[in-house]
Design an enzyme around this catalytic site. Structure first.
Site: not given
Ligand code: CP3
Length: 317
Positions: A51, A15, A126, A6, A2
């Protein structure tokens, strides 16, 4: 993992002005973001940019990702009536995902793409809490007070997650990964009763696909074996359980993935290099080790450190 993107300036630029979940549903943009870390770091596989809450959105649930917070629901699903309003995924709703995977795979060429989805427990946490929660009070109350509703919601979630992952593999992804990131917040007994049956439903629904099924969660040392037994073929290991220990817990015949502690990415290079060497060495006792981080890339990471770490793992430096 994840948020790999970023830490990249090219990701932030791509983005600009586009909400996170909207960017996932624009196939050209999602494919471009999928490619960015592969191009830059020369890793051996890409992970699809999407996501775990995307299938909720595609099924009509009001959900957004609030920057710095995570997924936030417009109307959390907490009653039988809320449950009755949930929709289903359709081939039409999945089309942007299919298109984005096809574009990504075409551009990646011989580099494989990993598809993924969230396990029912993590996604439903969630859906039910309405946003990120460390203690999951509404979920825990529902498990005890209305287990039938709990199981119905997770069963529905299993169906949409399986549909989301199947679409990615059928469009060309070479492996799938099921993230049960928050499973470690449950004790073993609760995990087995309230989460595992639904993860098993997802893995079983995907078991006809000719790809490896990776399963990952955070702080899951005590759950590793139970998580494997839902139908995984490879276990992701977070940074808290050393790989030799994970291999022992799993009985010595399961390929492992992950384990590098992302905290080292912001420390001195020598400490990171020593940590990586230790992870690689311990991983050698397992039948195989797919090198990866044991959790997400912190957004403030210097991308050059990741590139250098990949070169180190490849034996180039
Ligand atoms: O790195 C990648 O881009 C791979 C794709 C990916 C994303 N989310 C994109 C994303 C993957 C594999 C995920 C999985 C995901 N999303 C999980 C399971 C994996 C893990 O890390 O435990 C979970 C729990 C989520 C839910 C989620 N989405 C969270 C907790 C967050 C963070 C919010 C924050 O800003 O702190 C996201 C956002 C997210 N998903 C981002 C990305 C690239 C960041 C978005 C941004 O701010 O640009």
């Amino acid at each position: 993992m994840r948020q790999a993107g970023r830490s990249l300036p090219e990701y932030r630029k791509a983005r600009e002005g586009v909400a996170m979940l909207d960017s996932c549903l624009r196939p050209e943009l999602a494919a471009e973001i999928t490619l960015q870390p592969v191009r830059r770091h020369k890793v051996d596989a890409g992970i699809f940019f999407s996501d775990i809450v995307v299938p909720l959105k595609l099924a009509g649930v009001g959900v957004e990702i609030a920057p710095g917070v995570g997924p936030v629901l417009e109307n959390p699903v907490r009653t039988r009536a809320d449950f009755g309003r949930l929709g289903e995924l359709t081939p039409d709703s999945l089309q942007p995902i299919v298109d984005a995977v096809k574009l990504s795979v075409a551009e990646l060429g011989s580099t494989p793409l990993i598809g993924f989805g969230g396990a029912p427990f993590t996604v439903a946490s969630y859906l039910i809490e309405g946003g990120p929660s460390k203690t999951l009070p509404v979920c825990r109350a529902m498990m005890k007070d209305d287990p039938a509703l709990w199981h119905d919601i997770l069963d529905w979630t299993a169906g949409i997650t399986a549909g989301f992952i199947r679409a990615q593999v059928e469009a060309g992804a070479s492996a799938l990964q099921l993230f049960d990131s928050w499973a470690g917040r449950l004790g073993l007994d609760d995990y087995l009763e309230y989460a595992a049956p639904h993860s098993r439903k997802v893995m079983t629904a995907l078991s006809d696909l000719p790809v490896s099924r990776v399963h990952f969660g955070v702080q899951t040392g005590p759950l590793l074996k139970a998580m494997y037994e839902v139908g995984a073929t490879v276990m992701g290991v977070d940074y808290e359980t050393p790989l030799d220990e994970a291999n022992r817990i799993l009985g010595g015949n399961v390929p492992l993935q992950g384990n590098i502690n992302p905290d080292f990415l912001s420390g001195p290079w020598d400490a990171l290099a020593a940590h990586v060497a230790d992870v690689l060495e311990r991983g050698k006792v397992a039948p195989a080790h797919v090198v990866n981080l044991g959790h997400g890339v912190p957004p403030e990471t210097d991308p050059d450190v990741i590139t250098k770490m990949v070169a180190l793992v490849h034996g180039e430096i």
